[in-house]
Scaffold this motif. Structure first.
Motif: not given
Length: 518
Positions: A112, A114-116, A130, A342, A399-401
Motif C-alpha cells: 500500500y 499513496q492510496g494505491k 498505479n 506510506s 483510514e487505509l480504506n
C-alpha cells in the motif's frame, strides 16, 4: 474467570512444579536453552537418535516468535509464518510432526503506497497503471543508469540503500523500499548493512518483471504461489513437538529462565534455572543455546573477556508489537498480508489471519486483523497503553480504506515481542565476528537459531542450524555459521545446493567463506 478454570490453572501449575522438582540436580546428555523452533528441533532430532534432552523456555508457551497466540478463541501469529522451504530435512520434519494437519494457502501480498495497492513482488503492468506513464518512465531511466554505472565501475554495496539502488535504481528505491525499511528498523537505510537486503529481498529485477509481463514466467525459480500452513497456526507445530518431547522423556519446561551458565575454561558445566521463586542447577554433557547471544554472554560465569562483553553491548535488536483487532466484517481483502509503505501511517504490515486459515477465526461472520508496529522498547509506541494502541490500530484500519468502517472494530488485544529482529547496522558484523570467535572456543556449547546467532534467519534456516548442531553432538563437524550466508533469498535456493553445501567438511566451508569474504 470461572471457578473450574481457576482450579484447572492451579492443577496445571502444580503439575509443572512437580515435574520441575523431579529434574532438580539431574544430569542430562543435552541441555537446551530456549523452546522456539531451533530449540525444539534440536530436542526432536536428538530424540530420534535416542539421546535425551531437557528444554527450558522462559515464556508461557513454546514457539518463540513462531508461536500462535490466542484471545477469546481467536488465534494469531506474531507476524505471519509460511511453511515453505527448499531444505528437504526441514520439510520432512514438518510432515513427521504434523502429518496431514496442513492446508494449502494461496500466496497473496501487496504494497500500500499513496492510496494505491501494488502487487508484491512488483509486476510491470500493475506498477505502470498505479504510478502513471511519466513516473514509470523516470523509474526505468533510473534503473538503466544504475545498470550502466555497475558495468563501468561496479563496487560491492555496503549499505541497504546502495544494494537496492544498484539493482533497481534510486527512484524505485525511494518509492518502494526506503520508507518501509526505515519504518521497520527505525534507522536510515544508509545505516543498514547490505547483508540484510541480500538475505531478505526476493530475487526479483525490473528485467525479469518486463519479461514475465510480456511472455509469461520464464524462470522456474520464480516466487512460490502457495504454501503449507498448519490449520491452527504455526504454534500448532511447536506445541505438537513439545508434546512428543514431554511424553518421550525429554521434558520441556515453560516459565523457566536461565539465570547463569557456569563454565570451567572452555567447558560448560551447568546452568542455573529459575521458575517462580525456585532455583535449580542442571548439569549436562552438551549445551545448545537459542537465547539472544547477548543474554548468553552476560549469563556466563566466570564472565567472558572484556572485549567480548563490549562486542555484545554493540549488538542491537528491533522490537515489535501486534494489535489484533476483531472486526465485524466477514470479508475485507484477499491478501494474506499487506505492507504499508506510506509514511503517514505508523502500522508497518497488516495480517488477515482468516486468509491464512479460516479456522483461526471462531466466528466466520467476523475477521481478525493483525496490525503490526515496529518499535523499540521504551519508545512512544512501545509504552503506549493497550487501549490507546487498539484505538490507533482501529483508526488506521479505517483510514487505509480496507473495508473497515468506524464502528466495525469490536475488540482487540496487544502482544509485545522483545528482540524480534537482530539489527544489521554498520557495526554489527565486527561485533559478531568477535563473539563468534569466542563462542567457537567452547567444546560443548553451540548457539543456534535467529537470536542465538544474531542472524535474520527464517524458520527453516533456524531449524537447519539446530539439525546441524545435533549432528555435531553425534560426532560430525559442521560449521553452523555458514547457514544462510549466501547472497540470495531462501526461495531461490534448491535442495541440491543446500545438500551440497552442508556435506562439505567444516574446513572446506571455512575456506569457501574466507574466499568469499575476500
Amino acid at each position: 474467570m470461572q471457578l473450574s478454570e481457576e482450579r484447572e490453572i492451579k492443577q496445571l501449575a502444580g503439575s509443572r512444579q512437580t515435574q520441575f522438582e523431579a529434574n532438580e540436580g539431574k544430569h542430562f546428555p543435552v541441555v537446551i536453552m530456549g523452546g522456539g523452533p531451533a530449540g525444539l528441533t534440536a530436542g526432536y532430532e536428538l530424540l530420534k537418535k535416542g539421546v535425551q534432552s531437557i528444554v527450558f523456555e522462559q515464556a508461557d508457551r513454546v514457539g518463540g516468535i513462531s508461536r500462535t497466540e490466542t484471545y477469546k478463541d481467536y488465534r494469531f501469529d506474531i507476524g505471519g509464518h509460511r511453511f515453505f522451504t527448499k531444505i528437504e530435512q526441514v520439510q520432512d520434519f514438518w510432515k513427521e510432526v504434523l502429518g496431514d494437519k496442513f492446508i494449502k494457502v494461496p500466496r497473496l501480498s501487496r504494497i500500500y503506497y499513496q492510496g494505491k495497492f501494488y502487487n508484491y513482488p512488483l509486476s510491470l503492468f500493475n506498477t505502470l497503471t498505479n504510478l502513471g506513464i511519466l513516473p514509470s518512465f523516470f523509474i526505468l531511466v533510473s534503473y538503466l543508469k544504475a545498470k550502466l554505472k555497475a558495468r563501468i565501475n561496479y563496487q560491492e554495496p555496503e549499505t541497504f540503500e546502495d544494494w537496492v539502488s544498484d539493482r533497481f535504481g534510486r527512484r524505485l528505491y525511494r518509492t518502494f523500499f526506503k520508507t518501509y525499511t526505515e519504518k521497520v528498523w527505525g534507522i536510515p537505510c544508509n545505516k543498514i548493512r547490505a547483508d540484510w537486503a541480500a538475505q531478505r529481498i526476493q530475487g526479483m529485477s525490473l528485467k525479469r518483471a518486463v519479461i514475465n509481463a510480456l511472455f509469461g514466467s520464464q524462470n522456474a525459480k520464480s516466487l512460490i504461489k502457495e504454501f503449507d500452513y498448519p490449520i491452527l497456526g504455526p504454534g500448532m507445530m511447536w506445541e505438537a513437538c513439545q508434546d512428543i518431547l514431554n511424553t518421550q522423556g525429554s521434558p520441556v519446561h515453560l516459565h523457566t529462565s536461565v539465570t547463569k551458565v557456569q563454565r570451567n575454561g572452555t567447558q560448560i558445566e551447568s546452568i542455573t534455572v529459575q521458575q517462580g521463586d525456585d532455583t535449580y542447577d542442571i548439569t549436562g554433557d552438551h549445551f545448545v543455546s537459542t537465547m539472544p547471544v547477548t543474554a548468553l554472554l552476560n549469563r556466563l560465569s566466570p564472565p567472558p573477556p572484556a572485549h567480548v562483553l563490549e562486542a555484545a553491548r554493540g549488538l542491537k535488536y528491533r522490537d515489535f508489537l501486534i494489535v489484533s483487532l476483531i472486526v465485524n466484517q466477514p470479508d475485507l481483502f484477499p491478501d494474506n498480508w499487506i505492507y504499508i509503505h506510506s509514511p503517514e501511517f505508523k502500522v508497518g504490515r497488516i495480517q488477515n489471519f482468516k486468509n491464512w486459515s479460516p479456522a483461526m477465526v471462531p466466528d466466520q461472520s467476523k475477521t481478525c486483523l493483525g496490525m503490526e508496529y515496529f518499535c523499540s522498547e521504551g519508545d512512544d509506541l512501545w509504552d503506549m497503553p493497550d487501549a490507546e494502541l487498539i484505538k490507533l490500530a482501529g483508526r488506521e484500519a479505517v483510514e487505509l480504506n480496507l473495508g473497515v468502517q468506524p464502528n466495525d472494530v469490536e475488540d482487540g488485544v496487544v502482544i509485545r515481542q522483545r528482540k524480534a529482529y537482530p539489527v544489521y547496522d554498520g557495526e554489527y558484523r565486527q561485533h559478531l565476528e568477535v563473539i563468534q570467535e569466542y563462542l567457537e572456543t567452547f567444546e560443548n556449547l553451540q548457539t543456534v537459531g535467529r537470536n542465538g546467532m544474531h542472524r535474520y534467519n527464517n524458520q527453516d534456516h533456524s531449524m537447519l542450524t539446530a539439525m546441524l548442531a545435533v549432528k555435531n553432538i553425534l560426532g560430525e563437524k559442521h560449521d553452523l555459521w555458514t547457514v544462510n550466508v549466501e547472497r540470495s533469498y531462501h526461495e531461490e535456493f534448491t535442495k541440491d545446493r543446500w545438500t551440497a553445501a552442508n556435506q562439505k567438511p567444516a574446513e572446506e566451508k571455512l575456506k569457501l567463506k574466507e574466499s568469499t569474504a575476500a
